[in-house]
Design an enzyme around this catalytic site. Sequence first.
Site, PDB file in Angstrom:
ATOM      1  N   LYS A 109       0.819  -1.220   0.000  1.00 39.52           N
ATOM      2  CA  LYS A 109       0.000   0.000   0.000  1.00 39.52           C
ATOM      3  C   LYS A 109       0.851   1.269   0.000  1.00 39.52           C
ATOM      4  O   LYS A 109       0.383   2.329  -0.409  1.00 39.52           O
ATOM      5  CB  LYS A 109      -0.970  -0.023   1.173  1.00 39.52           C
ATOM      6  CG  LYS A 109      -2.015  -1.120   0.975  1.00 39.52           C
ATOM      7  CD  LYS A 109      -3.125  -1.096   1.971  1.00 39.52           C
ATOM      8  CE  LYS A 109      -4.222  -2.067   1.597  1.00 39.52           C
ATOM      9  NZ  LYS A 109      -3.818  -3.487   1.741  1.00 39.52           N
TER      10      LYS A 109
HETATM   11  C1  LIG Z   1      -4.410  -4.552   1.109  1.00 44.04           C
HETATM   12  C2  LIG Z   1      -3.619  -5.788   0.973  1.00 44.04           C
HETATM   13  C3  LIG Z   1      -3.962  -6.784   0.023  1.00 44.04           C
HETATM   14  C4  LIG Z   1      -5.186  -6.700  -0.853  1.00 44.04           C
HETATM   15  O1  LIG Z   1      -5.057  -5.723  -1.859  1.00 44.04           O
HETATM   16  P1  LIG Z   1      -6.320  -5.239  -2.695  1.00 44.04           P
HETATM   17  O2  LIG Z   1      -5.855  -4.107  -3.526  1.00 44.04           O
HETATM   18  O3  LIG Z   1      -7.334  -4.806  -1.659  1.00 44.04           O
HETATM   19  O4  LIG Z   1      -6.794  -6.389  -3.502  1.00 44.04           O
HETATM   20  C5  LIG Z   1      -3.127  -7.890  -0.074  1.00 44.04           C
HETATM   21  N1  LIG Z   1      -2.045  -8.031   0.719  1.00 44.04           N
HETATM   22  C6  LIG Z   1      -1.688  -7.116   1.648  1.00 44.04           C
HETATM   23  C7  LIG Z   1      -0.500  -7.358   2.490  1.00 44.04           C
HETATM   24  C8  LIG Z   1      -2.461  -5.952   1.808  1.00 44.04           C
HETATM   25  O5  LIG Z   1      -2.107  -5.035   2.727  1.00 44.04           O
END
Ligand SMILES: *Cc1c(COP(=O)(O)O)cnc(C)c1O
Length: 461
Positions: A109
Amino acid sequence: MRYVSTRGGVQGLSFCDAVMMGLADDGGLLVPETIPDISKDLPQLAGKGYVDLAAYVMGHFIDDIPAAELRSIIERSYETFDDSAVTPLVEVGDIHVLELFHGPTLAFKDVALQFLGNVFEYVLNKRGGRLNILGATSGDTGSAAIAGVRGKQNINIFIMFPEGRTSALQEKQMTTVLDDNVQNLAIEGSFDDCQSILKTIFNDLAFKDAYDLGAVNSVNWARILAQVVYYFSAYVQLGLPERFQVAVPTGNFGNIFAGYIARRMGLPIDTLILATNQNDILHRFFTTGRYERGEVYFSHSPAMDIQVASNFERYLYFEFGQAPEKVKEFMRDFSNTGLATTSFNTLNFDAAFTSGRVSDEETVATIARIFEETEYLLDPHTAVGVEIGLAKRRPEVPLVCLATAHPSKFDEVILQVIPDIEVSHPTLELLKDLPERKTLLEGEVGVVKDFISTFNDQLAS
Ligand SMILES: *Cc1c(COP(=O)(O)O)cnc(C)c1O
């Protein structure tokens, strides 16, 4: 490039307008009017570094930030990463892992939220005004959002999390940030309570307006755009293969939707391999055409414990031939009955995707097996993608698996299967001794609103 709402009620926005609006005012999601075709440029991408690629990709979608300023935003966003490739591609056995966890909070993120924070700052500097970001988190989003805006002028961030229900580590990643513009709100209640407070406050348009509320969740278009870039980075690091496949662990359909955009731009992605944990609404959709809500299951990959994937609406919009009426009908059915079906051919309707789901037992078994075979440690989210990637790939086409978190963030799960291993990261070790700050609040809409208004009144006086 102009932006429109998937539900047809908002049109003609610039990129910066779209970023500031977050969720479209008609309740839809903002999307670019067209997806540019870059296929003829592919050979020229050879050898380009991350910043060059980002400037190239984003330049197609942003025409209201001058190129030099956009480049400077990109440079600042990724100099916080601890690897010069930003998202390095590493070989693990006969697959490739794209490590997206080299940012400040060790989850993918950061790629989007470091950029979004700098875009917010740019727009506020240019247009004046302030922004009060309100978010709810059960884990990774909160700390990455905070890391994206901490210390920035004219931006305050308020992150709600359920008191006592996030992991100690995830809480520390938020509460040890002591900048004046960061407020961690420990809510007495569940994550659902936090989300419902968030929704109620955002629906109060008078309050939203009076306090310039902004959103950082993955409905914000800037987050998707920033994520499109690393699909290009994988392509370049692979040495411009004729085709490649990407396996993506999925929760909110944000990460994989960025891959869908990259593919539609002309990047030669053979298939996007969608991987879910037991929360498999998306896997069920891609195998049956039925989009049907289920119960949330608490899994070993908690960032994907989501039943309703907010970014899915963007995908539907493009699959429905950019027809807002069809999107509205689908979303209406879904919200009324918890089930919606597509009118397009439900078997194999989109060759871009294949999908699979993984249980907790399979997740830990994959972590153990890959470690035994290669000495590479997967975090549980990444393991979900690797498991399905290996099961669904075409062996003659290179496979890239997206690694969404550093294993040390989810060490409890890993220690269950590999008890004698040391899983640590210096960034997390440092947190242990830092002071923390949070405010415990009752889970009431009025209490959270009062906190935001009092905080702003104090700033003003
Ligand atoms: C948020 C997150 C996901 C999922 O990502 P999306 O964009 O919501 O599909 C997967 N792995 C981790 C570690 C995350 O923080």
